[in-house]
Design a protein around this motif. Structure first.
Motif, PDB file in Angstrom:
ATOM      1  N   ARG A 327       0.860  -1.185   0.000  1.00 48.52           N
ATOM      2  CA  ARG A 327       0.000   0.000   0.000  1.00 48.52           C
ATOM      3  C   ARG A 327       0.894   1.231   0.000  1.00 48.52           C
ATOM      4  O   ARG A 327       1.645   1.460   0.950  1.00 48.52           O
ATOM      5  CB  ARG A 327      -0.911   0.014   1.236  1.00 48.52           C
ATOM      6  CG  ARG A 327      -1.922  -1.120   1.254  1.00 48.52           C
ATOM      7  CD  ARG A 327      -2.842  -1.012   2.470  1.00 48.52           C
ATOM      8  NE  ARG A 327      -3.779  -2.099   2.529  1.00 48.52           N
ATOM      9  CZ  ARG A 327      -4.946  -2.145   1.889  1.00 48.52           C
ATOM     10  NH1 ARG A 327      -5.298  -1.112   1.128  1.00 48.52           N
ATOM     11  NH2 ARG A 327      -5.746  -3.182   2.006  1.00 48.52           N
ATOM     12  N   ARG A 328       0.815   2.002  -1.059  1.00 50.64           N
ATOM     13  CA  ARG A 328       1.661   3.189  -1.167  1.00 50.64           C
ATOM     14  C   ARG A 328       1.087   4.317  -0.326  1.00 50.64           C
ATOM     15  O   ARG A 328      -0.108   4.644  -0.426  1.00 50.64           O
ATOM     16  CB  ARG A 328       1.776   3.613  -2.631  1.00 50.64           C
ATOM     17  CG  ARG A 328       2.849   4.648  -2.861  1.00 50.64           C
ATOM     18  CD  ARG A 328       3.237   4.769  -4.329  1.00 50.64           C
ATOM     19  NE  ARG A 328       2.295   5.561  -5.090  1.00 50.64           N
ATOM     20  CZ  ARG A 328       1.608   5.118  -6.118  1.00 50.64           C
ATOM     21  NH1 ARG A 328       1.734   3.867  -6.498  1.00 50.64           N
ATOM     22  NH2 ARG A 328       0.785   5.904  -6.767  1.00 50.64           N
ATOM     23  N   ALA A 329       1.927   4.907   0.513  1.00 54.84           N
ATOM     24  CA  ALA A 329       1.476   6.011   1.360  1.00 54.84           C
ATOM     25  C   ALA A 329       1.205   7.252   0.520  1.00 54.84           C
ATOM     26  O   ALA A 329       1.736   7.428  -0.569  1.00 54.84           O
ATOM     27  CB  ALA A 329       2.545   6.306   2.416  1.00 54.84           C
ATOM     28  N   SER A 330       0.377   8.120   1.037  1.00 57.57           N
ATOM     29  CA  SER A 330       0.037   9.364   0.342  1.00 57.57           C
ATOM     30  C   SER A 330       1.301  10.192   0.127  1.00 57.57           C
ATOM     31  O   SER A 330       2.090  10.418   1.040  1.00 57.57           O
ATOM     32  CB  SER A 330      -0.971  10.154   1.181  1.00 57.57           C
ATOM     33  OG  SER A 330      -1.257  11.393   0.566  1.00 57.57           O
ATOM     34  N   GLY A 331       1.498  10.620  -1.113  1.00 58.44           N
ATOM     35  CA  GLY A 331       2.670  11.420  -1.447  1.00 58.44           C
ATOM     36  C   GLY A 331       3.924  10.617  -1.732  1.00 58.44           C
ATOM     37  O   GLY A 331       4.941  11.183  -2.146  1.00 58.44           O
ATOM     38  N   GLU A 332       3.885   9.308  -1.520  1.00 58.43           N
ATOM     39  CA  GLU A 332       5.058   8.473  -1.775  1.00 58.43           C
ATOM     40  C   GLU A 332       5.214   8.230  -3.270  1.00 58.43           C
ATOM     41  O   GLU A 332       4.236   8.001  -3.983  1.00 58.43           O
ATOM     42  CB  GLU A 332       4.911   7.129  -1.047  1.00 58.43           C
ATOM     43  CG  GLU A 332       6.096   6.204  -1.225  1.00 58.43           C
ATOM     44  CD  GLU A 332       5.850   4.847  -0.583  1.00 58.43           C
ATOM     45  OE1 GLU A 332       6.741   3.977  -0.690  1.00 58.43           O
ATOM     46  OE2 GLU A 332       4.764   4.643  -0.004  1.00 58.43           O
TER      47      GLU A 332
END
Length: 612
Positions: A327-332
């Protein structure tokens, strides 16, 4: 399903070879639409690696070998459905066969998948696990049947692609001597298949994975750069056996591997297999003491299929299970795993272009292989795979049961190919317009330089010479080390002169197919020949300044007054395209062989005949 078919289906899942019985051959004939036609028939069919291999009688000559494989982007063939593609590997099918299969096979195979075809083998009571026999070879009076095209075929004089030699050496494409501690159980002569001297020398074959030209450096001696141990069997060892020598070398290999933090790779060769040594048990014993993974390669047909499974399948699945869902974090920034790109400046420049789009490269894999890289794979959002049939099994094992999405694309050769590659990644990751604009801005300087060089190349010709059955390498990049050679050379601006060896009128049907593949067919020339003398005449009359060959210092070409080029001269990426075009221009314009080629001429047997 009864226990026996269940076991066979499980075996298919482990990629074992299975030879079809009569029931499976009949079912495949019905699916292809050739049942009941006396002139056509499946003589052998086998589950092999990543598809089904078929030996089909479809004309007056020997059977044609076909591959029925999963459909993927960029893969073309005689017949294509949503799930499958059928292409021929050796020989050329009769036109009537191609037309019949095209009419009936497409609809009948429409709903079939590789899994459903595998079920045919699993249900067959006559299935034979020994593997697919070699297709019958034509007899040549006074000599043995063909072993490899390079050595035995009557048309070996027209072999310019060195396909068999490249296939034989493909293990070297991942450079096991530098990746692993390499233990070879063999006599010394095994190391003389590819000669090495006391100094770096040019190989007799211009292997596409070697970077002498791309890196602008002398040939490297991998035997000196890596760690290799050999049992070096002598005559007494061969006759009497010497298991103690094997144990000592294996123990030394484990000690070196543990000290250097590397995996152990053990290669068992012909002589120990023939003499019946129990090498497998010794490898299993030493593997318990090796701190990293141990890989065991034999000369059996299935060994190369499974040698890296402990790393690419078993260890990868453990790493993915531990990592859980990505799960890609926000802004990553999105992350990629790049599979199948050579470690060259061109690859580094592609990574910089991706960075301009805001994309990070997580792992570079194949030809590199290591436990650390396998363990890091789950941190990526996408696997981007450069098509290459030679590495297809490694790709299949890396993708088997993986939760990560996968983008399979032709390698990014040329400015257009690089632009299309970046666009496909942007689409897969759902990047915004700003990312595309950033990539285009980074591409622009290289595209401008490339365009100027292309104008200079439009007055030049390059030559290609091949047998009719090998035209598929020019039309299907996955079979030619992933390089779309014809579109790339045409994008560079060169005119192309193609000379093709035809053994029969039926083989001439490849000419219109080749002609249709060109964007500007009026700029190119296609001619045929049917003998060694005809080939040399075609080479001599070409305007091309250079002709393609994977045979180093190819006297057929140099004796005709032409220079040589090969896949070693080509690099990925936009900046790599500029360097590739600059190289080819220099090669095509170098006058050395035009002036002195007459001194290099030889007859069909290789004897020198050139002179003043």
């Amino acid at each position: 399903m009864s226990p026996a078919p269940q076991a066979r289906m499980a075996a298919l899942g482990r990629r074992r070879r299975m030879l079809a019985g009569a029931a499976t051959r009949a079912a495949l004939e019905r699916l292809l639409g050739i049942e009941g036609v006396e002139a056509f028939g499946i003589e052998a069919a086998a589950w092999t690696r990543t598809g089904v291999t078929l030996a089909i009688r479809c004309g007056p000559r020997r059977p044609v070998i076909f591959q029925l494989e999963p459909k993927s982007e960029g893969k073309r063939g005689l017949l294509e459905t949503e799930h499958l593609v059928l292409h021929y590997a050796t020989g050329t099918p009769a036109r009537a066969f191609a037309e019949r299969v095209g009419r009936q096979g497409r609809s009948r195979l429409a709903d079939e998948t590789l899994t459903s075809l595998g079920a045919l083998f699993a249900r067959d009571p006559q299935v034979d696990e020994r593997g697919l026999p070699a297709p019958p070879a034509e007899r040549h009076p006074g000599r043995l049947d063909s072993l490899l095209d390079t050595w035995g075929d009557s048309n070996a004089f027209a072999d310019f692609f060195a396909v068999d030699e490249i296939a034989r050496g493909q293990l070297d494409s991942i450079d096991p001597l530098s990746l692993f501690v390499f233990v070879q159980h063999a006599d010394l002569e095994c190391d003389h298949v590819t000669p090495h001297g006391g100094a770096p020398v040019v190989s007799q074959v211009a292997y596409p994975w070697e970077h002498r030209i791309r890196l602008d450096r002398a040939p490297q001696l991998s035997l000196l750069e890596g760690t290799m141990l050999s049992t070096d069997l002598d005559e007494r060892d061969v006759i009497m056996g010497n298991p103690e020598k094997l144990r000592q070398v294996l123990d030394q290999g484990v000690a070196v591997a543990n000290r250097e933090g590397k995996s152990l790779f053990v290669a068992n060769t012909c002589v120990p297999m023939v003499t019946g040594e129990d090498v497998g048990s010794e490898v299993g014993r030493c593997a318990k003491d090796c701190q990293r993974s141990t890989h065991y390669l034999t000369i059996s047909p299935n060994s190369m299929d499974t040698v890296f499974e402990p790393l690419l399948v078993d260890r990868r699945k453990i790493a993915e299970a531990r990592a859980g869902e990505r799960r890609r974090a926000s802004g990553e920034a999105p992350r990629l795993n790049l599979l199948g790109l050579h470690p060259t400046p061109g690859r580094d420049e592609l990574i910089a272009l991706l960075a301009a789009m805001g994309v990070e490269v997580n792992v570079l894999l194949v030809p590199e292989l290591s436990e650390e890289r396998i363990d890091a794979l789950p941190a990526a959002d996408l696997d981007v795979v450069a098509v290459n049939e030679a590495w297809g099994l490694l790709y299949e094992q890396l993708g088997r049961g993986s939760p990560r999405p996968r983008l399979i694309r032709p390698a990014p050769y040329g400015v257009e190919g690089t632009r299309a590659w970046l666009a496909a990644i942007a689409d897969a990751l759902e990047l915004g317009e700003a990312a595309r604009e950033a990539a285009e801005a980074a591409l622009a300087p290289h595209a401008e330089t490339f365009a100027a060089l292309r104008e200079r190349a439009r007055g030049e010709f390059l030559g290609l010479c091949c047998r009719a059955r090998e035209v598929r390498f020019l039309l299907e990049p996955e079979h030619f080390w992933g390089v779309p050679l014809l579109p790339l050379l045409e994008e560079m601006g060169f005119g192309l002169e193609v000379a093709i060896y035809f053994e029969s009128r039926e083989e001439m049907q490849v000419t219109p197919e080749l002609h249709r593949s060109f964007r500007e067919p009026e700029r190119h020339r296609i001619k045929g020949f049917d003998s060694y003398e005809g080939m040399m005449a075609r080479l001599g009359e070409m305007e091309a300044g250079a002709v393609f060959s994977h045979h180093s210092l190819d006297w057929r070409i140099t004796g005709s007054g032409k220079n040589l080029f090969s896949l070693q001269h080509l690099e990925v990426g936009a900046a790599g395209a500029v360097r590739s075009l600059q190289r080819l221009l220099r090669i095509a314009r170098t006058p050395y062989f035009r002036r002195f080629g007459r001194y290099l001429q030889r007859d069909a047997s290789g004897r020198r005949v050139g002179g003043a």
